[in-house]
Design a protein around this motif. Sequence first.
Motif, PDB file in Angstrom:
ATOM      1  N   PRO A   1      46.064  48.061  52.490  1.00  0.00           N
ATOM      2  CA  PRO A   1      44.690  47.860  52.981  1.00  0.00           C
ATOM      3  C   PRO A   1      44.124  46.502  52.546  1.00  0.00           C
ATOM      4  O   PRO A   1      44.182  46.157  51.367  1.00  0.00           O
ATOM      5  N   ASP A   2      43.602  45.770  53.515  1.00  0.00           N
ATOM      6  CA  ASP A   2      42.961  44.494  53.210  1.00  0.00           C
ATOM      7  C   ASP A   2      41.446  44.705  53.217  1.00  0.00           C
ATOM      8  O   ASP A   2      40.836  44.883  54.266  1.00  0.00           O
ATOM      9  N   ILE A   3      40.854  44.706  52.028  1.00  0.00           N
ATOM     10  CA  ILE A   3      39.395  44.874  51.957  1.00  0.00           C
ATOM     11  C   ILE A   3      38.769  43.648  51.279  1.00  0.00           C
ATOM     12  O   ILE A   3      37.688  43.719  50.695  1.00  0.00           O
ATOM     13  N   SER A   4      39.477  42.532  51.403  1.00  0.00           N
ATOM     14  CA  SER A   4      39.037  41.314  50.704  1.00  0.00           C
ATOM     15  C   SER A   4      37.650  40.845  51.148  1.00  0.00           C
ATOM     16  O   SER A   4      36.934  40.217  50.387  1.00  0.00           O
ATOM     17  N   GLN A   5      37.258  41.193  52.404  1.00  0.00           N
ATOM     18  CA  GLN A   5      35.980  40.679  52.897  1.00  0.00           C
ATOM     19  C   GLN A   5      34.765  41.451  52.390  1.00  0.00           C
ATOM     20  O   GLN A   5      33.638  41.037  52.612  1.00  0.00           O
ATOM     21  N   LEU A   6      34.966  42.594  51.726  1.00  0.00           N
ATOM     22  CA  LEU A   6      33.814  43.338  51.210  1.00  0.00           C
ATOM     23  C   LEU A   6      33.057  42.487  50.184  1.00  0.00           C
ATOM     24  O   LEU A   6      33.667  41.837  49.339  1.00  0.00           O
ATOM     25  N   GLN A   7      31.719  42.560  50.255  1.00  0.00           N
ATOM     26  CA  GLN A   7      30.905  41.755  49.340  1.00  0.00           C
ATOM     27  C   GLN A   7      30.607  42.535  48.057  1.00  0.00           C
ATOM     28  O   GLN A   7      29.459  42.772  47.703  1.00  0.00           O
ATOM     29  N   VAL A   8      31.675  42.988  47.405  1.00  0.00           N
ATOM     30  CA  VAL A   8      31.514  43.725  46.142  1.00  0.00           C
ATOM     31  C   VAL A   8      32.462  43.135  45.103  1.00  0.00           C
ATOM     32  O   VAL A   8      33.396  42.410  45.439  1.00  0.00           O
ATOM     33  N   ASP A   9      32.205  43.472  43.825  1.00  0.00           N
ATOM     34  CA  ASP A   9      33.029  42.942  42.731  1.00  0.00           C
ATOM     35  C   ASP A   9      34.498  43.330  42.908  1.00  0.00           C
ATOM     36  O   ASP A   9      34.806  44.382  43.467  1.00  0.00           O
ATOM     37  N   GLU A  10      35.364  42.478  42.338  1.00  0.00           N
ATOM     38  CA  GLU A  10      36.803  42.735  42.432  1.00  0.00           C
ATOM     39  C   GLU A  10      37.177  44.104  41.867  1.00  0.00           C
ATOM     40  O   GLU A  10      38.036  44.799  42.398  1.00  0.00           O
ATOM     41  N   HIS A  11      36.537  44.490  40.755  1.00  0.00           N
ATOM     42  CA  HIS A  11      36.936  45.768  40.139  1.00  0.00           C
ATOM     43  C   HIS A  11      36.568  46.959  41.032  1.00  0.00           C
ATOM     44  O   HIS A  11      37.206  47.999  40.994  1.00  0.00           O
ATOM     45  N   ILE A  12      35.533  46.796  41.859  1.00  0.00           N
ATOM     46  CA  ILE A  12      35.176  47.867  42.808  1.00  0.00           C
ATOM     47  C   ILE A  12      36.248  47.949  43.907  1.00  0.00           C
ATOM     48  O   ILE A  12      36.697  49.042  44.282  1.00  0.00           O
ATOM     49  N   LYS A  13      36.683  46.779  44.385  1.00  0.00           N
ATOM     50  CA  LYS A  13      37.746  46.770  45.400  1.00  0.00           C
ATOM     51  C   LYS A  13      39.002  47.439  44.852  1.00  0.00           C
ATOM     52  O   LYS A  13      39.664  48.220  45.548  1.00  0.00           O
ATOM     53  N   GLU A  14      39.280  47.133  43.599  1.00  0.00           N
ATOM     54  CA  GLU A  14      40.473  47.702  42.979  1.00  0.00           C
ATOM     55  C   GLU A  14      40.350  49.228  42.858  1.00  0.00           C
ATOM     56  O   GLU A  14      41.293  49.967  43.133  1.00  0.00           O
TER      57      GLU A  14
END
Length: 291
Positions: A148-161
């Motif tokens: 999954p590529d969710i790099s464009q979300l405007q949230v902190d890296e740890h949330i994406k992780e």
Amino acid sequence: MSTENYHFKVGSFDCIVVSDGTFTYPHPAAVFFANAPKERLAEVLRKHNLDPEHWEEYVSPYTGLVIDTGQNRVLVDTGAGGMAPTTGKLMSSLQAEGIAPEDIGTVILTHAHPDHIGGNIDSEGKPAFPKARYVMWKDEWDFWTQEPDISQLQVDEHIKELIVTFARSSLPPIRGQLKLVDQETEIVPGVRAVAAHGHTPGHMAVVISSGSERLFCTADVALHPIHLEQRDWYAAVDLNPEQALASRRRIMDMAAAEKALVYASHFPFPSLGHVTQKGNAWQWHPIETIG
Ligand SMILES: [Zn+2]
């Protein structure tokens, strides 16, 4: 805020909003209203008795929805599991209702964010609902179980992780009990999957019908009641904002036209109310205020 379970009826169906606990979002304005113009946002927040300079946190209920149709017992979403110390109470909330894990015949996952799939598995990593089929939209499953590529979300890296980690741990174990849908279809009689993509690629709403009554389970089509008044404001966690806003328009227009009851997962507990048209958007009427 009460986080007791909440019982209600849709026609002859017995329904319960089941508490999984709560989660406190820091910096809620940035999370929920990612594209809101600053001055307009301040104005709207003040109208809601929120201080724009000091709106530090928003406590969101995390819930699941049980629908007992008489023939089938369905659970919509499984809560956030061990995501936070304040979450993961879904199983004990079900138990308090006399519902054992094996009593659930169908688990519908509206989408694969941590707060909706976190209770999929037990402490041993096995499906928490051993006799259930788990129903998900095919695009949702495909997205999260590949890379999954969710790099464009405007949230902190740890949330994406956190989001990706939860999908990796909570989805593969249910593979053997999985039923994917790729079109709007009846999952069990009276419970229908409705496309509402955008928040995530295969995000779905669920429409429950019994007799002349209807319930629109809108999941994360709108995360906060302000999303109804401000129909062009989207959240930092909406993966495809344009598509998410189009889905919100379609679903909320239907719910308003049908005067249906609405269950919006993250609205103040019990997250139930009605939606009416107001200007070019809508207004939220929580269930308590309309008696
Ligand atoms: Zn959510």
